[in-house]
Design a protein around this motif. Structure first.
Motif, PDB file in Angstrom:
ATOM      1  N   ALA A  12       0.835  -1.206   0.000  1.00 55.80           N
ATOM      2  CA  ALA A  12       0.000   0.000   0.000  1.00 55.80           C
ATOM      3  C   ALA A  12       0.870   1.257   0.000  1.00 55.80           C
ATOM      4  O   ALA A  12       0.598   2.217  -0.723  1.00 55.80           O
ATOM      5  CB  ALA A  12      -0.939  -0.014   1.199  1.00 55.80           C
ATOM      6  N   ILE A  13       1.945   1.256   0.794  1.00 51.33           N
ATOM      7  CA  ILE A  13       2.846   2.407   0.823  1.00 51.33           C
ATOM      8  C   ILE A  13       3.535   2.580  -0.528  1.00 51.33           C
ATOM      9  O   ILE A  13       3.662   3.697  -1.038  1.00 51.33           O
ATOM     10  CB  ILE A  13       3.886   2.252   1.958  1.00 51.33           C
ATOM     11  CG1 ILE A  13       3.184   2.327   3.321  1.00 51.33           C
ATOM     12  CG2 ILE A  13       4.982   3.307   1.847  1.00 51.33           C
ATOM     13  CD1 ILE A  13       4.057   1.921   4.493  1.00 51.33           C
ATOM     14  N   ILE A  28       4.063  12.142   2.028  1.00 51.31           N
ATOM     15  CA  ILE A  28       3.245  11.012   2.467  1.00 51.31           C
ATOM     16  C   ILE A  28       3.333  10.923   3.979  1.00 51.31           C
ATOM     17  O   ILE A  28       4.313  11.357   4.595  1.00 51.31           O
ATOM     18  CB  ILE A  28       3.644   9.666   1.825  1.00 51.31           C
ATOM     19  CG1 ILE A  28       5.012   9.190   2.306  1.00 51.31           C
ATOM     20  CG2 ILE A  28       3.578   9.733   0.323  1.00 51.31           C
ATOM     21  CD1 ILE A  28       5.303   7.747   1.931  1.00 51.31           C
ATOM     22  N   SER A  29       2.306  10.389   4.562  1.00 46.08           N
ATOM     23  CA  SER A  29       2.252  10.199   5.999  1.00 46.08           C
ATOM     24  C   SER A  29       1.709   8.799   6.272  1.00 46.08           C
ATOM     25  O   SER A  29       0.691   8.410   5.697  1.00 46.08           O
ATOM     26  CB  SER A  29       1.334  11.249   6.632  1.00 46.08           C
ATOM     27  OG  SER A  29       1.195  11.001   8.019  1.00 46.08           O
ATOM     28  N   VAL A  30       2.412   8.071   7.116  1.00 48.90           N
ATOM     29  CA  VAL A  30       1.970   6.739   7.523  1.00 48.90           C
ATOM     30  C   VAL A  30       1.702   6.812   9.023  1.00 48.90           C
ATOM     31  O   VAL A  30       2.574   7.223   9.793  1.00 48.90           O
ATOM     32  CB  VAL A  30       3.039   5.667   7.217  1.00 48.90           C
ATOM     33  CG1 VAL A  30       2.570   4.297   7.672  1.00 48.90           C
ATOM     34  CG2 VAL A  30       3.393   5.664   5.730  1.00 48.90           C
ATOM     35  N   SER A  39      -3.028   4.103   8.555  1.00 47.64           N
ATOM     36  CA  SER A  39      -3.484   5.114   7.596  1.00 47.64           C
ATOM     37  C   SER A  39      -2.299   5.573   6.775  1.00 47.64           C
ATOM     38  O   SER A  39      -1.224   5.818   7.310  1.00 47.64           O
ATOM     39  CB  SER A  39      -4.095   6.321   8.315  1.00 47.64           C
ATOM     40  OG  SER A  39      -5.260   5.960   9.007  1.00 47.64           O
ATOM     41  N   ILE A  40      -2.529   5.704   5.465  1.00 41.74           N
ATOM     42  CA  ILE A  40      -1.495   6.156   4.544  1.00 41.74           C
ATOM     43  C   ILE A  40      -2.082   7.324   3.752  1.00 41.74           C
ATOM     44  O   ILE A  40      -3.060   7.152   3.032  1.00 41.74           O
ATOM     45  CB  ILE A  40      -1.060   5.020   3.599  1.00 41.74           C
ATOM     46  CG1 ILE A  40      -0.601   3.809   4.415  1.00 41.74           C
ATOM     47  CG2 ILE A  40       0.032   5.505   2.651  1.00 41.74           C
ATOM     48  CD1 ILE A  40      -0.553   2.522   3.636  1.00 41.74           C
ATOM     49  N   ASP A  41      -1.493   8.499   3.919  1.00 37.59           N
ATOM     50  CA  ASP A  41      -1.967   9.708   3.252  1.00 37.59           C
ATOM     51  C   ASP A  41      -0.929  10.170   2.235  1.00 37.59           C
ATOM     52  O   ASP A  41       0.272  10.014   2.464  1.00 37.59           O
ATOM     53  CB  ASP A  41      -2.143  10.843   4.262  1.00 37.59           C
ATOM     54  CG  ASP A  41      -3.244  10.596   5.261  1.00 37.59           C
ATOM     55  OD1 ASP A  41      -4.290  11.247   5.143  1.00 37.59           O
ATOM     56  OD2 ASP A  41      -3.059   9.768   6.169  1.00 37.59           O
ATOM     57  N   GLU A 171       6.380  11.242   6.746  1.00 41.77           N
ATOM     58  CA  GLU A 171       6.121  11.292   8.172  1.00 41.77           C
ATOM     59  C   GLU A 171       5.607   9.935   8.625  1.00 41.77           C
ATOM     60  O   GLU A 171       4.702   9.372   8.013  1.00 41.77           O
ATOM     61  CB  GLU A 171       5.086  12.372   8.492  1.00 41.77           C
ATOM     62  CG  GLU A 171       4.819  12.506   9.975  1.00 41.77           C
ATOM     63  CD  GLU A 171       3.879  13.650  10.299  1.00 41.77           C
ATOM     64  OE1 GLU A 171       3.881  14.076  11.458  1.00 41.77           O
ATOM     65  OE2 GLU A 171       3.145  14.102   9.404  1.00 41.77           O
ATOM     66  N   LEU A 172       6.199   9.422   9.685  1.00 38.98           N
ATOM     67  CA  LEU A 172       5.755   8.175  10.306  1.00 38.98           C
ATOM     68  C   LEU A 172       5.286   8.518  11.707  1.00 38.98           C
ATOM     69  O   LEU A 172       6.047   9.052  12.507  1.00 38.98           O
ATOM     70  CB  LEU A 172       6.900   7.155  10.360  1.00 38.98           C
ATOM     71  CG  LEU A 172       6.640   5.875  11.163  1.00 38.98           C
ATOM     72  CD1 LEU A 172       5.443   5.105  10.612  1.00 38.98           C
ATOM     73  CD2 LEU A 172       7.891   5.007  11.166  1.00 38.98           C
ATOM     74  N   ARG A 173       4.025   8.222  11.958  1.00 33.14           N
ATOM     75  CA  ARG A 173       3.465   8.503  13.286  1.00 33.14           C
ATOM     76  C   ARG A 173       2.938   7.207  13.880  1.00 33.14           C
ATOM     77  O   ARG A 173       2.273   6.432  13.207  1.00 33.14           O
ATOM     78  CB  ARG A 173       2.333   9.522  13.196  1.00 33.14           C
ATOM     79  CG  ARG A 173       2.801  10.865  12.683  1.00 33.14           C
ATOM     80  CD  ARG A 173       1.727  11.908  12.669  1.00 33.14           C
ATOM     81  NE  ARG A 173       0.550  11.435  11.948  1.00 33.14           N
ATOM     82  CZ  ARG A 173      -0.668  11.940  12.085  1.00 33.14           C
ATOM     83  NH1 ARG A 173      -0.884  12.926  12.919  1.00 33.14           N
ATOM     84  NH2 ARG A 173      -1.666  11.479  11.383  1.00 33.14           N
TER      85      ARG A 173
END
Length: 188
Positions: A12-13, A28-30, A39-41, A171-173
């Motif tokens: 998905a990423i 992108i933000s994971v 969630s992957i934005d 960004e990885l949160r």
């Protein structure tokens, strides 16, 4: 096992990374959510809802049909989705729930699936200034023995990608514990 879950997550990423590789997005933000979902934005232009396959949007079709369309299919070359190489149907089928948010042309659209079946068709949730897409999925604990994605595994993979994709903000949160942001100005 965890290998399958990590492969599904990375697939998905990787699809979102395609959006950056075509110049359509730069961020992108994971996010590893507290409930175990991921969630992957990405901040691309969103996915056009004009093109239909079998009466459904490209997104709905890709989420519920294993023999999905190909990005190089005639007539679709101008429709960038960023979600073509790894079948979204796999993520959808192996998830207790999957929500795909599409922010396009000033509107917020959403579709939901459960175990690969449409639960909520593409629905407009209102106006927005946001653009891009967000995929949120909750891995099914009946399929994955340990349905928790490893923060350390994701961190290492995204750190590597940050050196290969100049200008991409990643960004990885982890809402369970920590976050990390990467920005690389160098690359091949």
């Amino acid at each position: 096992g965890s290998d399958g879950l990590h492969n599904m997550t990375w697939g998905a990423i990787d699809n979102v990374l395609q959006s950056h590789m075509t110049g359509a997005s730069n961020s992108i933000s994971v996010t590893l959510q507290r409930d175990g979902s991921i969630s992957i934005d990405e901040n691309g232009p969103g996915i056009s809802l004009q093109k239909k396959i079998e009466g459904r949007t490209l997104i709905e079709h890709a989420l519920t049909t294993m023999a999905s369309w190909r990005q190089d299919e005639p007539g679709l070359s101008s429709v960038h989705t960023g979600w073509a190489s790894f079948p979204l149907m796999v993520s959808s089928a192996l998830s207790r729930m999957l929500i795909f948010d599409n922010f396009v042309d000033g509107e917020h659209w959403q579709v939901r699936t459960k175990a690969g079946r449409a639960e909520l068709p593409m629905t407009c949730l209102g106006s927005t200034e946001q653009h891009g897409t967000r995929l949120t999925f909750l891995p099914d604990p009946e399929i994955f023995e340990n349905p928790e994605v490893s923060y350390n595994w994701l961190h290492d993979r995204l750190f590597d990608v940050s050196h290969l994709c100049p200008g991409l903000q990643i960004e990885l949160r982890d809402l369970r514990q920590r976050s990390r942001r990467f920005l690389s100005e160098v690359g091949p």
